[in-house]
Design a protein around this motif. Sequence first.
Motif, PDB file in Angstrom:
ATOM      1  N   LEU A 136       0.809  -1.229   0.000  1.00 44.73           N
ATOM      2  CA  LEU A 136       0.000   0.000   0.000  1.00 44.73           C
ATOM      3  C   LEU A 136       0.841   1.278   0.000  1.00 44.73           C
ATOM      4  O   LEU A 136       0.296   2.374   0.017  1.00 44.73           O
ATOM      5  N   GLY A 137       2.171   1.113   0.036  1.00 39.37           N
ATOM      6  CA  GLY A 137       3.041   2.297   0.075  1.00 39.37           C
ATOM      7  C   GLY A 137       2.977   3.003   1.421  1.00 39.37           C
ATOM      8  O   GLY A 137       3.140   4.214   1.514  1.00 39.37           O
ATOM      9  N   ILE A 138       2.735   2.213   2.465  1.00 31.42           N
ATOM     10  CA  ILE A 138       2.603   2.788   3.808  1.00 31.42           C
ATOM     11  C   ILE A 138       3.834   2.455   4.659  1.00 31.42           C
ATOM     12  O   ILE A 138       4.346   1.335   4.599  1.00 31.42           O
ATOM     13  N   THR A 139       4.293   3.450   5.397  1.00 28.26           N
ATOM     14  CA  THR A 139       5.410   3.264   6.320  1.00 28.26           C
ATOM     15  C   THR A 139       4.946   3.700   7.715  1.00 28.26           C
ATOM     16  O   THR A 139       3.912   4.364   7.843  1.00 28.26           O
ATOM     17  N   GLY A 140       5.710   3.348   8.735  1.00 23.64           N
ATOM     18  CA  GLY A 140       5.286   3.787  10.058  1.00 23.64           C
ATOM     19  C   GLY A 140       5.969   3.084  11.199  1.00 23.64           C
ATOM     20  O   GLY A 140       6.943   2.343  11.025  1.00 23.64           O
ATOM     21  N   LEU A 141       5.428   3.359  12.376  1.00 22.51           N
ATOM     22  CA  LEU A 141       5.993   2.831  13.618  1.00 22.51           C
ATOM     23  C   LEU A 141       4.852   2.450  14.561  1.00 22.51           C
ATOM     24  O   LEU A 141       3.911   3.234  14.751  1.00 22.51           O
ATOM     25  N   LEU A 142       4.953   1.264  15.122  1.00 24.21           N
ATOM     26  CA  LEU A 142       3.987   0.800  16.123  1.00 24.21           C
ATOM     27  C   LEU A 142       4.699   0.725  17.467  1.00 24.21           C
ATOM     28  O   LEU A 142       5.719   0.050  17.600  1.00 24.21           O
ATOM     29  N   CYS A 143       4.155   1.432  18.455  1.00 25.62           N
ATOM     30  CA  CYS A 143       4.721   1.400  19.800  1.00 25.62           C
ATOM     31  C   CYS A 143       3.738   0.640  20.692  1.00 25.62           C
ATOM     32  O   CYS A 143       2.526   0.860  20.621  1.00 25.62           O
ATOM     33  N   PHE A 144       4.267  -0.249  21.511  1.00 18.16           N
ATOM     34  CA  PHE A 144       3.416  -0.992  22.440  1.00 18.16           C
ATOM     35  C   PHE A 144       3.996  -0.869  23.838  1.00 18.16           C
ATOM     36  O   PHE A 144       5.137  -1.263  24.085  1.00 18.16           O
ATOM     37  N   THR A 145       3.203  -0.330  24.755  1.00 17.48           N
ATOM     38  CA  THR A 145       3.711  -0.075  26.114  1.00 17.48           C
ATOM     39  C   THR A 145       3.459  -1.245  27.073  1.00 17.48           C
ATOM     40  O   THR A 145       3.878  -1.204  28.213  1.00 17.48           O
TER      41      THR A 145
ATOM     42  N   ILE B 290       0.353   2.803  20.298  1.00 16.49           N
ATOM     43  CA  ILE B 290       0.347   4.102  19.619  1.00 16.49           C
ATOM     44  C   ILE B 290       1.024   3.842  18.276  1.00 16.49           C
ATOM     45  O   ILE B 290       2.157   3.360  18.238  1.00 16.49           O
ATOM     46  N   GLN B 291       0.290   4.114  17.219  1.00 13.36           N
ATOM     47  CA  GLN B 291       0.823   3.774  15.900  1.00 13.36           C
ATOM     48  C   GLN B 291       0.760   4.989  14.979  1.00 13.36           C
ATOM     49  O   GLN B 291      -0.238   5.700  14.942  1.00 13.36           O
ATOM     50  N   CYS B 292       1.847   5.179  14.258  1.00 18.77           N
ATOM     51  CA  CYS B 292       1.881   6.205  13.209  1.00 18.77           C
ATOM     52  C   CYS B 292       1.900   5.494  11.865  1.00 18.77           C
ATOM     53  O   CYS B 292       2.700   4.575  11.661  1.00 18.77           O
ATOM     54  N   LEU B 293       1.018   5.911  10.982  1.00 14.25           N
ATOM     55  CA  LEU B 293       0.963   5.377   9.625  1.00 14.25           C
ATOM     56  C   LEU B 293       1.104   6.560   8.677  1.00 14.25           C
ATOM     57  O   LEU B 293       0.447   7.593   8.887  1.00 14.25           O
ATOM     58  N   GLU B 294       1.916   6.424   7.653  1.00 15.31           N
ATOM     59  CA  GLU B 294       2.080   7.514   6.690  1.00 15.31           C
ATOM     60  C   GLU B 294       2.095   6.945   5.280  1.00 15.31           C
ATOM     61  O   GLU B 294       2.680   5.883   5.043  1.00 15.31           O
ATOM     62  N   GLY B 295       1.417   7.633   4.374  1.00 16.22           N
ATOM     63  CA  GLY B 295       1.347   7.138   3.008  1.00 16.22           C
ATOM     64  C   GLY B 295       0.250   7.837   2.230  1.00 16.22           C
ATOM     65  O   GLY B 295      -0.283   8.862   2.673  1.00 16.22           O
ATOM     66  N   PRO B 296      -0.112   7.288   1.048  1.00 16.35           N
ATOM     67  CA  PRO B 296      -1.159   7.904   0.236  1.00 16.35           C
ATOM     68  C   PRO B 296      -2.486   7.931   0.996  1.00 16.35           C
ATOM     69  O   PRO B 296      -2.862   6.938   1.637  1.00 16.35           O
ATOM     70  N   ARG B 297      -3.166   9.059   0.922  1.00 16.47           N
ATOM     71  CA  ARG B 297      -4.344   9.278   1.776  1.00 16.47           C
ATOM     72  C   ARG B 297      -5.397   8.166   1.688  1.00 16.47           C
ATOM     73  O   ARG B 297      -5.887   7.688   2.707  1.00 16.47           O
TER      74      ARG B 297
ATOM     75  N   PHE C  51       9.120   8.035   8.894  1.00 15.18           N
ATOM     76  CA  PHE C  51       9.536   6.655   9.219  1.00 15.18           C
ATOM     77  C   PHE C  51       9.705   5.863   7.916  1.00 15.18           C
ATOM     78  O   PHE C  51       9.264   4.722   7.816  1.00 15.18           O
ATOM     79  N   ASP C  52      10.308   6.540   6.940  1.00 18.80           N
ATOM     80  CA  ASP C  52      10.351   5.980   5.583  1.00 18.80           C
ATOM     81  C   ASP C  52      11.201   4.715   5.455  1.00 18.80           C
ATOM     82  O   ASP C  52      11.095   4.010   4.450  1.00 18.80           O
ATOM     83  N   GLN C  53      12.043   4.424   6.461  1.00 21.44           N
ATOM     84  CA  GLN C  53      12.889   3.219   6.349  1.00 21.44           C
ATOM     85  C   GLN C  53      12.097   1.934   6.600  1.00 21.44           C
ATOM     86  O   GLN C  53      12.589   0.857   6.319  1.00 21.44           O
ATOM     87  N   TRP C  54      10.906   2.063   7.216  1.00 15.83           N
ATOM     88  CA  TRP C  54      10.226   0.856   7.690  1.00 15.83           C
ATOM     89  C   TRP C  54       8.771   0.771   7.225  1.00 15.83           C
ATOM     90  O   TRP C  54       7.997   1.713   7.416  1.00 15.83           O
ATOM     91  N   SER C  55       8.379  -0.394   6.669  1.00 14.12           N
ATOM     92  CA  SER C  55       6.965  -0.592   6.338  1.00 14.12           C
ATOM     93  C   SER C  55       6.169  -0.658   7.646  1.00 14.12           C
ATOM     94  O   SER C  55       5.019  -0.222   7.684  1.00 14.12           O
ATOM     95  N   MET C  56       6.758  -1.166   8.694  1.00 11.47           N
ATOM     96  CA  MET C  56       6.213  -1.016  10.044  1.00 11.47           C
ATOM     97  C   MET C  56       7.298  -1.369  11.063  1.00 11.47           C
ATOM     98  O   MET C  56       7.654  -2.531  11.229  1.00 11.47           O
ATOM     99  N   ALA C  57       7.823  -0.332  11.706  1.00 14.49           N
ATOM    100  CA  ALA C  57       8.810  -0.550  12.766  1.00 14.49           C
ATOM    101  C   ALA C  57       8.058  -0.873  14.059  1.00 14.49           C
ATOM    102  O   ALA C  57       6.859  -0.599  14.183  1.00 14.49           O
TER     103      ALA C  57
ATOM    104  N   LEU D 133      15.786   2.684  17.841  1.00 13.99           N
ATOM    105  CA  LEU D 133      15.629   1.407  17.142  1.00 13.99           C
ATOM    106  C   LEU D 133      16.872   1.055  16.342  1.00 13.99           C
ATOM    107  O   LEU D 133      17.518   1.941  15.763  1.00 13.99           O
ATOM    108  N   PRO D 134      17.181  -0.230  16.257  1.00  7.22           N
ATOM    109  CA  PRO D 134      18.265  -0.659  15.377  1.00  7.22           C
ATOM    110  C   PRO D 134      17.796  -0.526  13.923  1.00  7.22           C
ATOM    111  O   PRO D 134      16.596  -0.314  13.678  1.00  7.22           O
ATOM    112  N   PRO D 135      18.707  -0.683  12.946  1.00  4.54           N
ATOM    113  CA  PRO D 135      18.314  -0.540  11.535  1.00  4.54           C
ATOM    114  C   PRO D 135      17.158  -1.465  11.130  1.00  4.54           C
ATOM    115  O   PRO D 135      16.371  -1.117  10.251  1.00  4.54           O
ATOM    116  N   SER D 136      17.024  -2.609  11.796  1.00  6.47           N
ATOM    117  CA  SER D 136      15.926  -3.525  11.471  1.00  6.47           C
ATOM    118  C   SER D 136      14.568  -2.903  11.814  1.00  6.47           C
ATOM    119  O   SER D 136      13.529  -3.331  11.314  1.00  6.47           O
ATOM    120  N   GLY D 137      14.574  -1.893  12.689  1.00  5.93           N
ATOM    121  CA  GLY D 137      13.317  -1.247  13.084  1.00  5.93           C
ATOM    122  C   GLY D 137      12.520  -2.088  14.052  1.00  5.93           C
ATOM    123  O   GLY D 137      11.316  -1.875  14.211  1.00  5.93           O
TER     124      GLY D 137
END
Length: 143
Positions: free
Chosen positions: A35-44, A49-56, A88-94, A136-140
């Motif tokens: 889907l061309g989406i990148t982002g980061l998922l945080c779990f406490t 808390i998740q950030c998703l970025e990509g085509p609207r 968070f362009d390095q990761w499809s989901m970190a 995060l390490p490079p693996s995300g």
Amino acid sequence: MFLTRLIYASRISDACNAHDMEAILKVAQHFNKELGITGLLCFTGTYFIQCLEGPRQNLNSLYNRIARDPRHLNVTLLEYREVVERSFDQWSMAYAGSTAVDRQILLKHSAETHFDPFSMSGASAFAMLALLSQRLPPSGYLS
Ligand code: FAD
């Protein structure tokens, strides 16, 4: 198509267990790439808390799918905006799990004396995720 960023918070439900976290990430990385989406998922441990970025349009469909997932509850949109670039362009989901997330980082960005993501501003949530991404390490992936 506008580049858009979305951040939401939610609470883990009883339907989610340790195995689910790995499954969620695997599925997320697969679909998000398509889907061309990148982002980061945080779990406490309690909250996501998740950030998703990509085509609207892709972002909207994905968010609707995620919001219906029974593995979490109280899915609450914290930020939804057009952006000029990805953060968070390095990761499809970190993934930033409990090793990456400590109390100091949570409280630094929290309005309350205890951590409550539902009362966070979008800007604070984004700043927190950006800070976590630096750990995060490079693996995300940091469990
Ligand atoms: P299917 O896998 O066919 O599942 C059908 C329904 O069952 C969906 O409602 C699904 O949510 C639910 N479901 C699936 N597995 C389980 C299970 N083990 N227990 C209970 N219910 C289940 N997906 C992404 O593509 N990208 C993401 O970035 C992403 N982030 C997520 C973050 C969180 C916190 C959570 C909880 C889920 C996330 N997901 C993400 C997963 C997403 O909700 C969908 O499960 C996934 O996209 C597959 O969609 P599907 O329509 O093929 O559903």
